[in-house]
Design a protein around this motif. Structure first.
Motif, mmCIF file in Angstrom:
data_model
loop_
_atom_site.group_PDB
_atom_site.id
_atom_site.type_symbol
_atom_site.label_atom_id
_atom_site.label_comp_id
_atom_site.label_asym_id
_atom_site.label_seq_id
_atom_site.Cartn_x
_atom_site.Cartn_y
_atom_site.Cartn_z
ATOM 1 N N GLY A 1 -5.884 -14.948 3.706
ATOM 2 C CA GLY A 1 -6.760 -13.625 3.604
ATOM 3 C C GLY A 1 -8.061 -13.638 4.314
ATOM 4 O O GLY A 1 -8.717 -13.022 4.910
ATOM 5 N N ALA B 1 -9.718 -9.658 -4.064
ATOM 6 C CA ALA B 1 -10.254 -8.984 -3.036
ATOM 7 C C ALA B 1 -11.652 -9.062 -2.720
ATOM 8 O O ALA B 1 -12.300 -9.429 -1.855
ATOM 9 N N THR C 1 -13.223 -0.440 1.961
ATOM 10 C CA THR C 1 -13.163 -0.036 0.592
ATOM 11 C C THR C 1 -12.205 -1.124 -0.065
ATOM 12 O O THR C 1 -11.275 -1.508 0.491
ATOM 13 N N VAL C 2 -12.395 -1.231 -1.423
ATOM 14 C CA VAL C 2 -11.537 -2.193 -1.983
ATOM 15 C C VAL C 2 -11.513 -1.469 -3.344
ATOM 16 O O VAL C 2 -12.532 -1.209 -4.209
ATOM 17 N N TYR D 1 -14.116 -11.037 -0.127
ATOM 18 C CA TYR D 1 -15.070 -10.296 0.898
ATOM 19 C C TYR D 1 -16.466 -10.755 0.563
ATOM 20 O O TYR D 1 -17.448 -10.923 1.419
ATOM 21 N N GLY E 1 -3.544 -7.512 4.090
ATOM 22 C CA GLY E 1 -2.691 -7.912 3.188
ATOM 23 C C GLY E 1 -1.799 -9.077 3.516
ATOM 24 O O GLY E 1 -1.735 -9.572 4.621
ATOM 25 N N VAL E 2 -1.549 -10.242 2.496
ATOM 26 C CA VAL E 2 -0.896 -11.335 2.545
ATOM 27 C C VAL E 2 0.226 -11.274 1.723
ATOM 28 O O VAL E 2 0.314 -10.937 0.503
ATOM 29 N N PHE F 1 0.868 -1.129 0.007
ATOM 30 C CA PHE F 1 -0.117 -0.045 0.111
ATOM 31 C C PHE F 1 0.746 1.294 0.061
ATOM 32 O O PHE F 1 0.720 1.877 0.903
ATOM 33 N N ARG G 1 -0.084 -16.532 -0.566
ATOM 34 C CA ARG G 1 -1.537 -16.142 -1.230
ATOM 35 C C ARG G 1 -2.201 -17.308 -1.668
ATOM 36 O O ARG G 1 -1.367 -18.397 -1.944
ATOM 37 N N ARG G 2 -3.520 -17.288 -1.920
ATOM 38 C CA ARG G 2 -4.410 -18.439 -2.196
ATOM 39 C C ARG G 2 -4.323 -19.520 -1.603
ATOM 40 O O ARG G 2 -4.488 -20.673 -1.863
ATOM 41 N N ARG G 3 -4.212 -19.284 -0.065
ATOM 42 C CA ARG G 3 -4.069 -20.571 0.837
ATOM 43 C C ARG G 3 -5.350 -20.314 1.960
ATOM 44 O O ARG G 3 -5.213 -20.812 2.881
ATOM 45 N N GLY G 4 -6.130 -19.457 1.657
ATOM 46 C CA GLY G 4 -7.143 -19.136 2.500
ATOM 47 C C GLY G 4 -6.675 -18.169 3.754
ATOM 48 O O GLY G 4 -7.514 -17.779 4.474
HETATM 49 C C1 LIG Z 1 -6.418 -9.906 -1.403
HETATM 50 C C2 LIG Z 1 -5.252 -10.767 -0.837
HETATM 51 C C3 LIG Z 1 -5.237 -10.194 0.702
HETATM 52 C C4 LIG Z 1 -5.994 -12.067 -0.953
HETATM 53 O O1 LIG Z 1 -5.217 -12.949 -0.009
HETATM 54 P P1 LIG Z 1 -4.943 -14.151 -0.039
HETATM 55 O O2 LIG Z 1 -4.670 -15.045 1.306
HETATM 56 O O3 LIG Z 1 -4.477 -14.864 -1.207
HETATM 57 O O4 LIG Z 1 -6.947 -14.861 -0.150
HETATM 58 P P2 LIG Z 1 -7.399 -16.102 0.166
HETATM 59 O O5 LIG Z 1 -6.513 -17.384 -0.150
HETATM 60 O O6 LIG Z 1 -8.046 -16.061 1.380
HETATM 61 O O7 LIG Z 1 -8.644 -16.109 -1.073
HETATM 62 C C5 LIG Z 1 -10.067 -16.435 -0.599
HETATM 63 C C6 LIG Z 1 -10.621 -16.284 -2.294
HETATM 64 O O8 LIG Z 1 -10.701 -14.992 -2.651
HETATM 65 C C7 LIG Z 1 -10.626 -15.017 -4.002
HETATM 66 N N1 LIG Z 1 -9.070 -14.649 -4.447
HETATM 67 C C8 LIG Z 1 -8.436 -14.085 -3.682
HETATM 68 N N2 LIG Z 1 -7.194 -13.630 -4.451
HETATM 69 C C9 LIG Z 1 -7.513 -13.772 -5.517
HETATM 70 C C10 LIG Z 1 -7.133 -13.483 -6.981
HETATM 71 N N3 LIG Z 1 -5.746 -12.791 -6.885
HETATM 72 N N4 LIG Z 1 -7.896 -13.627 -8.022
HETATM 73 C C11 LIG Z 1 -9.004 -14.059 -7.888
HETATM 74 N N5 LIG Z 1 -9.777 -14.399 -7.068
HETATM 75 C C12 LIG Z 1 -8.905 -14.284 -5.596
HETATM 76 C C13 LIG Z 1 -10.646 -16.442 -4.243
HETATM 77 O O9 LIG Z 1 -12.007 -16.641 -4.729
HETATM 78 C C14 LIG Z 1 -10.096 -17.340 -3.022
HETATM 79 O O10 LIG Z 1 -10.680 -18.401 -3.052
HETATM 80 P P3 LIG Z 1 -9.919 -19.782 -3.819
HETATM 81 O O11 LIG Z 1 -8.277 -19.464 -3.459
HETATM 82 O O12 LIG Z 1 -10.441 -20.762 -3.337
HETATM 83 O O13 LIG Z 1 -10.181 -19.325 -5.294
HETATM 84 C C15 LIG Z 1 -3.784 -10.540 -1.350
HETATM 85 O O14 LIG Z 1 -3.772 -10.887 -2.553
HETATM 86 C C16 LIG Z 1 -3.267 -9.280 -0.837
HETATM 87 O O15 LIG Z 1 -2.749 -9.070 0.145
HETATM 88 N N6 LIG Z 1 -3.382 -8.273 -2.199
HETATM 89 C C17 LIG Z 1 -2.607 -7.241 -2.209
HETATM 90 C C18 LIG Z 1 -3.306 -6.335 -1.182
HETATM 91 C C19 LIG Z 1 -4.714 -6.099 -1.272
HETATM 92 O O16 LIG Z 1 -5.107 -5.972 -2.381
HETATM 93 N N7 LIG Z 1 -5.595 -6.058 -0.425
HETATM 94 C C20 LIG Z 1 -6.961 -5.907 -0.177
HETATM 95 C C21 LIG Z 1 -7.446 -4.718 -0.495
HETATM 96 S S1 LIG Z 1 -7.925 -4.114 1.207
#
Ligand SMILES: CC(C)(COP(=O)(O)OP(=O)(O)OC[C@H]1O[C@@H](n2cnc3c(N)ncnc32)[C@H](O)[C@@H]1OP(=O)(O)O)[C@@H](O)C(=O)NCCC(=O)NCCS
Length: 291
Positions: free
Chosen positions: A236, A266, A258-259, A270, A225-226, A176, A231-234
């Motif tokens: 978030g 993201a 907000t997103v 949510y 943030g992850v 960010f 990432r993609r292991r649940g």
């Molecule tokens: C957004 C963020 C927090 C997600 O974290 P994560 O640990 O990868 O998320 P999860 O594994 O819990 O994902 C849960 C679900 O959300 C959706 N999802 C998460 N990231 C996604 C992506 N990049 N593209 C599409 N779907 C996504 C999927 O449905 C996912 O389920 P699945 O993996 O079974 O398909 C991470 O990508 C991040 O830090 N991004 C940069 C910062 C940001 O954008 N923060 C959010 C704004 S406040």
């Protein structure tokens, strides 16, 4: 029309002017609620004594107002308003913004205002007032108080001091850059209503969430943030569960956040937990960009 500085005694009257406008999508200004008492609570937390003006007409009737929420350390102002009581918005809004700008403390040269995307007349005006109107928008999502997100299984801990949590400072600034809070500020601002939760794997920072109970009594997810390798292991989704539980323990029921329009992933995350998209907000900025 006359202009005078805002005092704390003005806030209830200013909120009464803003309340009906906040309920109209074509007049809605972001950062403030749509109920008068919640607006007062938010304004009390703002820097309403700095570069903020009330416009009055004969007899002292409020024609409009604009409050500057200033962070002098960052050199940035967030404009709360302009709110204009009359249907003809632009002349009063222009005069308020010009005069408030002249009152900004030295060094404050970054500006942001944000409105509902349906406030269409604001864009061309903001352009004429020197704002960059091409920035990416954000969705406001909200979680109703009676929607359960499920308990989190994740091990989390509270953030420590910035020097002993430097990985958190770095991750926040990488994910960010240039937002309203630096990594150090994020940690230093934690208190009983601002909670920062961190999760680790094998001693490495994997992710974090920053949540708060706002002056209005609502919960707010400020940052999530992850780190890329995790990432993609649940994680978030689990962090959101932990953050929602933490603000609800502080008495907040409804939670919002907000997103960015371009963070599809993201938003899906949510929405999978029960958050619902309420409005698209359009930011107008001067002097900085958020990548
Ligand atoms: C957004 C963020 C927090 C997600 O974290 P994560 O640990 O990868 O998320 P999860 O594994 O819990 O994902 C849960 C679900 O959300 C959706 N999802 C998460 N990231 C996604 C992506 N990049 N593209 C599409 N779907 C996504 C999927 O449905 C996912 O389920 P699945 O993996 O079974 O398909 C991470 O990508 C991040 O830090 N991004 C940069 C910062 C940001 O954008 N923060 C959010 C704004 S406040």
């Amino acid at each position: 029309m006359q202009f005078r500085p805002v005092t704390v005694a003005d806030l209830p009257a200013l909120a009464r002017v803003a309340e009906p406008l906040q309920r109209r999508p074509d007049r809605h200004v972001v950062y403030l609620a749509d109920q008068a008492d919640a607006i007062v609570a938010e304004l009390e937390e703002s820097t309403h004594h700095v570069a903020s003006l009330v416009a009055t007409i004969d007899g002292g009737q409020i024609a409009g107002w604009l409050i500057a929420d200033v962070d002098e350390e960052m050199g940035r102002v967030w404009w709360l308003g302009p709110f204009v009581a009359a249907e003809e918005w632009e002349p009063t809004a222009t005069e308020l913004l010009r005069r408030c700008r002249d009152l900004l403390p030295p060094g404050v040269d970054q500006e942001e205002m944000a409105v509902d995307d349906r406030f269409v007349s604001c864009g061309p005006w903001a352009d004429r007032m020197g704002f960059d109107t091409g920035a990416i928008g954000s969705w406001v999502l909200s979680l109703a108080g009676d929607v359960e997100v499920g308990a989190s299984e994740l091990q989390v801990r509270a953030a420590r001091a910035p020097d002993s949590d430097s990985a958190l400072v770095e991750l926040h600034e990488r994910l960010f850059p240039n937002t309203h809070t630096t990594g150090r500020q994020l940690i230093e601002s934690s208190d009983e209503s601002h909670i920062r939760l961190v999760t680790e794997e094998d001693g490495r920072l994997a992710g974090y969430i920053a949540v708060e109970r706002q002056a209005t009594g609502e919960g707010y997810v400020d940052y999530l943030g992850v780190a890329e390798p995790f990432r993609r292991r649940g994680l978030g989704r689990e962090l959101v569960r932990a953050g929602v539980a933490a603000v609800r323990e502080l008495g907040a029921a409804d939670v919002h956040l907000t997103v960015r329009e371009d963070s599809e992933g993201a938003r899906v995350l949510y929405e999978s937990l029960g958050f619902v998209a309420e409005r698209l907000i359009r930011p107008y900025r001067i002097g900085f960009e958020i990548a």
